[in-house]
Design an enzyme around this catalytic site. Structure first.
Site, PDB file in Angstrom:
ATOM      1  N   SER A 189      -0.139  -3.443  13.378  1.00  0.00           N
ATOM      2  CA  SER A 189      -0.796  -3.935  12.304  1.00  0.00           C
ATOM      3  C   SER A 189      -1.880  -4.912  12.350  1.00  0.00           C
ATOM      4  O   SER A 189      -2.838  -4.988  11.706  1.00  0.00           O
ATOM      5  CB  SER A 189       0.202  -4.182  11.081  1.00  0.00           C
ATOM      6  N   HIS A 217       1.961   1.723   9.426  1.00  0.00           N
ATOM      7  CA  HIS A 217       0.229   1.756   9.151  1.00  0.00           C
ATOM      8  C   HIS A 217      -0.234   2.896   9.615  1.00  0.00           C
ATOM      9  O   HIS A 217      -1.646   2.891  10.062  1.00  0.00           O
ATOM     10  CB  HIS A 217      -0.018   0.400  10.229  1.00  0.00           C
ATOM     11  N   LYS A 248       1.879   1.387   1.522  1.00  0.00           N
ATOM     12  CA  LYS A 248       0.513   0.866   1.954  1.00  0.00           C
ATOM     13  C   LYS A 248      -0.441   2.059   1.634  1.00  0.00           C
ATOM     14  O   LYS A 248      -0.929   2.290   0.224  1.00  0.00           O
ATOM     15  CB  LYS A 248       0.427   0.737   3.432  1.00  0.00           C
TER      16      LYS A 248
HETATM   17  N1  PMP Z   1       6.884  -1.927   9.569  1.00  0.00           N
HETATM   18  C1  PMP Z   1       5.632  -2.626   9.792  1.00  0.00           C
HETATM   19  C2  PMP Z   1       5.055  -2.094  11.277  1.00  0.00           C
HETATM   20  C3  PMP Z   1       4.957  -3.234   8.638  1.00  0.00           C
HETATM   21  O1  PMP Z   1       4.067  -3.988   9.066  1.00  0.00           O
HETATM   22  C4  PMP Z   1       5.629  -3.698   7.618  1.00  0.00           C
HETATM   23  C5  PMP Z   1       4.957  -4.312   6.448  1.00  0.00           C
HETATM   24  N2  PMP Z   1       3.904  -5.169   6.667  1.00  0.00           N
HETATM   25  C6  PMP Z   1       6.745  -2.936   7.381  1.00  0.00           C
HETATM   26  C7  PMP Z   1       7.287  -2.127   8.273  1.00  0.00           C
HETATM   27  C8  PMP Z   1       7.293  -3.032   5.971  1.00  0.00           C
HETATM   28  O2  PMP Z   1       6.836  -2.315   4.963  1.00  0.00           O
HETATM   29  P1  PMP Z   1       6.874  -2.578   3.391  1.00  0.00           P
HETATM   30  O3  PMP Z   1       5.950  -3.394   3.112  1.00  0.00           O
HETATM   31  O4  PMP Z   1       6.865  -1.335   2.957  1.00  0.00           O
HETATM   32  O5  PMP Z   1       8.561  -3.342   3.298  1.00  0.00           O
END
Ligand code: PMP
Length: 408
Positions: A189, A217, A248
């Site tokens: 990300s 992502h 997302k």
């Molecule tokens: N995995 C990754 C790679 C993330 O970037 C994120 C949140 N930024 C998550 C899992 C967690 O997802 P959520 O926002 O749905 O809790």
């Protein structure tokens, strides 16, 4: 013990390092995405364009999704009423899990209250299901994967980011008969780089390891139907567990894993973070279901999204701003100092109607502080021109190095 002073000292240290977080107070308005109203610290309000939302495709404002959520509230009420086991399984959970399993070409799926919880709960319980398990984890894996792997308490090896030669070294050195799992992401990300999912899966298979892929992502955005990078690269069947979020690109909230029915059933029966918590409410599951179904049928939104990201990167490059190169929809512009990053972000918000949150340590390593832009299909050329103009001014103002140049 002066507890207050201890808490204050912890905060002061963060502030001294330029990492004190201030949340931008935003109001979104139906139909106005990516515009929002920002409430200033003095109580006044101004219109801003949001440039750092993970609502990557604007699905959080798609009338199809909103109508499904409204009608679920009208028909079923607010909360789910319990854990999945004790009265909290609504028909939408069942439908959404079937839809997600289909999206990833798997037998089954399991919903969690967030992507974070899905990673933590699933990875930590795998050590119980597979005694002696060794997890091989990419060094840039998300905090939720790290938490799951650590909390599971079993053996783990960290391989250098996307470095398959290093992964192979570690796999080869592990006992041949030990159960193994390779845990990695597709789109990372913060840098926006993309793993070679097929090659990683093939390597894991060579050493008899299972694979766990976080496509948080990527789901909704890559692949013909939005099944992620594994779908795009035609290797979904090579991955044992695919994890994703509904928060997302799908624009709602929640997380999930998909896999074969034995894997999903064992995690369903054993993972604390799934069992002992109230399940997602009907409005969220209905909204997510509508969003996943709609995005399956709209590849042109994915194309537009990629086009918008490429256009913004080209405009930043043309202005000499240090955009980090990658093949994804994420547009990081490198500043390299927490105070400058915060200052630029503050001035963009206060003076240019641009909201982009500074990204500092520990989210990224020190010295790589950045602004992370996530253009959506709703960000116009005109918005991009204004953004780049403002960035050029502030870059000069803060005396930050340009590409190929140096700060004076
Ligand atoms: N995995 C990754 C790679 C993330 O970037 C994120 C949140 N930024 C998550 C899992 C967690 O997802 P959520 O926002 O749905 O809790």
């Amino acid at each position: 013990m002066d507890y207050k002073a201890a808490f204050r000292a912890a905060v002061d240290q963060i502030r001294d390092e330029g990492r004190y977080r201030v949340f931008a107070d935003l109001k979104r308005h139906r139909g106005a995405f990516p515009h929002a109203t920002w409430t200033r610290p003095d109580g006044g309000e101004s219109d801003v364009v949001v440039w750092c939302s993970n609502d990557y495709l604007g699905q959080g404002q798609n009338p199809i999704v909103l109508d499904a959520m409204h009608s679920a509230i009208d028909q079923h009420g607010s909360g789910s009423g319990g854990t999945r086991n004790i009265s909290g399984t609504n028909h939408h959970h069942v439908e959404l899990e079937a839809e997600l399993a289909d999206l990833h070409g798997k037998d089954a799926a399991l919903l969690f209250t967030s992507g974070y919880v899905s990673n933590e709960a699933s990875l930590s319980v795998l050590y119980k299901i597979l005694p002696g398990l060794i997890i091989f984890s990419d060094e840039q894996n998300h905090a939720s994967m790290i938490a799951g792997i650590r909390n599971g308490g079993g053996r783990r090896h960290i391989f250098r980011h996307n470095d398959l030669a290093h992964l192979e070294e570690l796999l080869a050195a592990a006992p041949a008969d030990a159960p193994k799992l390779v845990a990695f992401e597709s789109v990372y990300s913060m840098d926006g780089d993309i793993a070679d999912v097929g090659a990683t899966a093939a390597l894991a298979k060579k050493y008899g390891a299972m694979t766990y892929l976080d496509e948080v992502h990527a789901v909704g955005m890559y692949g013909q139907r939005g099944g992620g990078v594994a779908e795009r690269d035609n290797v979904m069947d090579q991955i044992d567990i695919i994890e994703g979020t509904l928060g997302k690109a799908f624009g709602v909230m929640g997380g999930y894993i998909t896999g074969n029915s034995e894997v999903i059933d064992a995690i369903r029966l054993m993972a604390s973070g799934f069992i002992f918590t109230t399940s997602l409410p009907p409005a969220l599951t209905a909204g997510a279901l509508a969003s996943v179904k709609w995005l399956k049928l709209h590849p042109e939104v994915r194309e537009m999204h990629q086009e918008r990201a490429q256009t913004l990167k080209a405009m930043f490059r043309a202005a000499g701003l240090p955009v980090m190169e990658n093949d994804s929809h994420i547009v990081p512009v490198m500043v390299g100092d927490p105070n400058h990053t915060k200052l630029i972000s503050d001035l963009l918000l206060a003076e240019h109607g641009v909201y982009v949150q500074p990204i500092n340590y520990p989210t990224v390593p020190r010295g790589t502080e950045r602004l992370r832009f996530t253009p959506t299909p709703f960000h116009t050329d005109d918005m991009m021109r204004k953004l780049v103009g403002a960035m050029e001014q502030l870059w000069a103002h803060c005396n930050v190095a340009r590409m190929g140049g140096h700060a004076a």
